[in-house]
Design a protein around this motif. Structure first.
Motif, PDB file in Angstrom:
ATOM      1  N   LEU A 153      82.649  16.553  -7.052  1.00  0.00           N
ATOM      2  CA  LEU A 153      82.908  15.577  -7.323  1.00  0.00           C
ATOM      3  C   LEU A 153      83.751  15.721  -9.505  1.00  0.00           C
ATOM      4  N   ILE A 195      80.460   9.650  -2.362  1.00  0.00           N
ATOM      5  CA  ILE A 195      80.792   9.805  -3.519  1.00  0.00           C
ATOM      6  C   ILE A 195      79.703   9.799  -4.171  1.00  0.00           C
ATOM      7  N   ASN A 196      78.897   8.345  -3.920  1.00  0.00           N
ATOM      8  CA  ASN A 196      78.057   7.788  -4.432  1.00  0.00           C
ATOM      9  C   ASN A 196      76.765   8.739  -5.063  1.00  0.00           C
ATOM     10  N   ARG A 197      76.170   8.911  -3.238  1.00  0.00           N
ATOM     11  CA  ARG A 197      75.275   9.288  -2.961  1.00  0.00           C
ATOM     12  C   ARG A 197      75.521  11.469  -3.578  1.00  0.00           C
ATOM     13  N   VAL A 214      67.251   9.045   0.386  1.00  0.00           N
ATOM     14  CA  VAL A 214      67.672   8.655   1.957  1.00  0.00           C
ATOM     15  C   VAL A 214      67.087   9.670   2.547  1.00  0.00           C
ATOM     16  N   SER A 264      76.342  11.564  -5.849  1.00  0.00           N
ATOM     17  CA  SER A 264      76.171  11.972  -7.390  1.00  0.00           C
ATOM     18  C   SER A 264      74.542  11.653  -7.978  1.00  0.00           C
ATOM     19  N   ILE A 265      74.255  11.615  -6.750  1.00  0.00           N
ATOM     20  CA  ILE A 265      72.151  11.294  -6.724  1.00  0.00           C
ATOM     21  C   ILE A 265      71.808  12.619  -6.173  1.00  0.00           C
ATOM     22  N   MET A 304      83.606   5.762  -0.151  1.00  0.00           N
ATOM     23  CA  MET A 304      82.960   5.645  -1.472  1.00  0.00           C
ATOM     24  C   MET A 304      81.280   5.877  -1.787  1.00  0.00           C
ATOM     25  N   GLU A 329      85.881   1.466 -13.049  1.00  0.00           N
ATOM     26  CA  GLU A 329      83.846   0.975 -12.021  1.00  0.00           C
ATOM     27  C   GLU A 329      83.152   0.049 -13.253  1.00  0.00           C
ATOM     28  N   CYS A 341      65.523  11.972  -2.487  1.00  0.00           N
ATOM     29  CA  CYS A 341      66.606  11.055  -3.434  1.00  0.00           C
ATOM     30  C   CYS A 341      66.397   9.734  -2.382  1.00  0.00           C
ATOM     31  N   LEU A 392      73.579  14.952  -6.986  1.00  0.00           N
ATOM     32  CA  LEU A 392      73.701  15.862  -7.587  1.00  0.00           C
ATOM     33  C   LEU A 392      72.107  15.745  -9.211  1.00  0.00           C
ATOM     34  N   ARG A 393      71.919  14.365 -10.168  1.00  0.00           N
ATOM     35  CA  ARG A 393      71.033  14.771 -10.497  1.00  0.00           C
ATOM     36  C   ARG A 393      70.046  15.000  -9.946  1.00  0.00           C
ATOM     37  N   ILE A 434      87.150   9.972   1.881  1.00  0.00           N
ATOM     38  CA  ILE A 434      85.600  10.107   2.336  1.00  0.00           C
ATOM     39  C   ILE A 434      85.416   8.742   1.211  1.00  0.00           C
TER      40      ILE A 434
END
Lengths: 211, 211
Positions: free
Chosen positions: A78, A11-13, A43, A15-16, A8, A191, A41, A18-19, A6
């Motif tokens: 995640l 994965i970052n998005r 996007v 996270s976004i 990265m 990170e 978000c 999710l929040r 996947i």
């Protein structure tokens, strides 16, 4: 859970997303269209659909996403459907601020240990009830408290040696706040968070465009 | 100072060099070889030489770099040979932690204003002496205090509107701690700092490699 490779950025998005879903739940929103979620978000809707498609089918055509369900699904993807135990290295200004930053807890991240070298700090209790321990006790404490991630907030010159200790102890996730590039083996992921560097980027941008 | 197009990675590394040079100065190191400086910064010596070569000739062959001189030169390149005025938006847990994080000050970044919406917080004084003001007073205060950068630490749903206000006020540098992607015109640069996202990356990495 294992998935094909996947990106990265996906994965970052996630996270976004999710929040933002978390915030929707707080505001009692039950269903959201991909358009509205995308807007919130920052996007585009196609991006959300593409990101989620790596992991299966989500949402209901013509309706949108059930906020709670999507939240739970992304959490699971995640690996956030359980708490994570973190150890802090370096209880200076930044370290103490991190301990105080309750957001960590909200998302299932919890500090279970805090280490320092400074005799003035050892055996002091932090506002969250954690005892600051000498870094010599690290190996023992890591096992005892099942530490899974190390948060490095020590001066740059000590960052690599803390990382080495973490790796030897089998810890594969490091969040590094120290302004130095840490070398780790492939099994370990680092990170870096350095907002001084980000500020320097802004300063450079502003200086180089306005003068 | 204006230079040809410099890769962002170079600018990031200059920042790292600067912080490590700062530490060397604290430890009274006057001269350092590029090998030793590279090691301390976690890069290879050729990288340092290449990064610096964008900006001119540095160091003395066979001797190395004079720490103070190189520090001053990188400071000037990055535009850090003068202080920068920042305004904080959102005095929550994270916002307050940032205000407390003295490192900012050390590198010439200083908070000259703090804004919030919460009537409970307005007119309270922060530990650094700053008065928390209502965001409605933003435009006036920005001019008065010559704010050059905006630090966004508000909830995700408000981040874009704060950014819009900043842009309207002519501020071209934003450090965004809110977990949302902010849209800005080309003149403006946004740097995102979200360590929750970084932690999520680690959780995903550990979950997907160990289960």
């Amino acid at each position: 859970m294992k998935f094909a490779k996947i990106p990265m950025a996906t994965i970052n998005r996630l996270s976004i997303y999710l929040r933002n879903l978390d915030e929707l739940m707080i505001n009692d929103v039950e269903v959201i269209s991909s358009e509205r979620l995308a807007k919130q978000c920052g996007v585009n809707p196609a991006q959300i659909r593409k990101d989620l498609a790596y992991f299966g089918e989500f949402g209901v055509r013509g309706v949108g996403y059930r906020v709670k369900d999507l939240y739970a699904q992304i959490q699971e993807i995640l690996g956030l459907n359980r708490p994570w135990n973190m150890a802090l290295f370096g209880v200076g200004n930044l370290g103490s601020a991190l301990i105080r930053h309750a957001n960590f807890l909200k998302h299932g991240y919890r500090f279970v240990a805090a280490f320092d070298l400074d005799p003035e700090k050892i055996d002091k209790t932090l506002p969250n009830g954690l005892l600051i321990q000498h870094v010599d006790r690290f190996e023992e404490v890591v096992k005892e408290r099942n530490v899974e991630m190390g948060i490095i907030a020590v001066p740059p010159a000590s960052a690599q040696s803390v990382a080495n200790q973490l790796i030897l102890a089998g810890i594969n996730g490091i969040l590094n706040f120290s302004p130095v590039q840490i070398q780790v083996p492939d099994c370990c992921r680092v990170e870096n968070v350095d907002f001084s560097i980000k500020l320097d980027n802004l300063a450079y941008h502003i200086s180089s465009t306005t003068t």
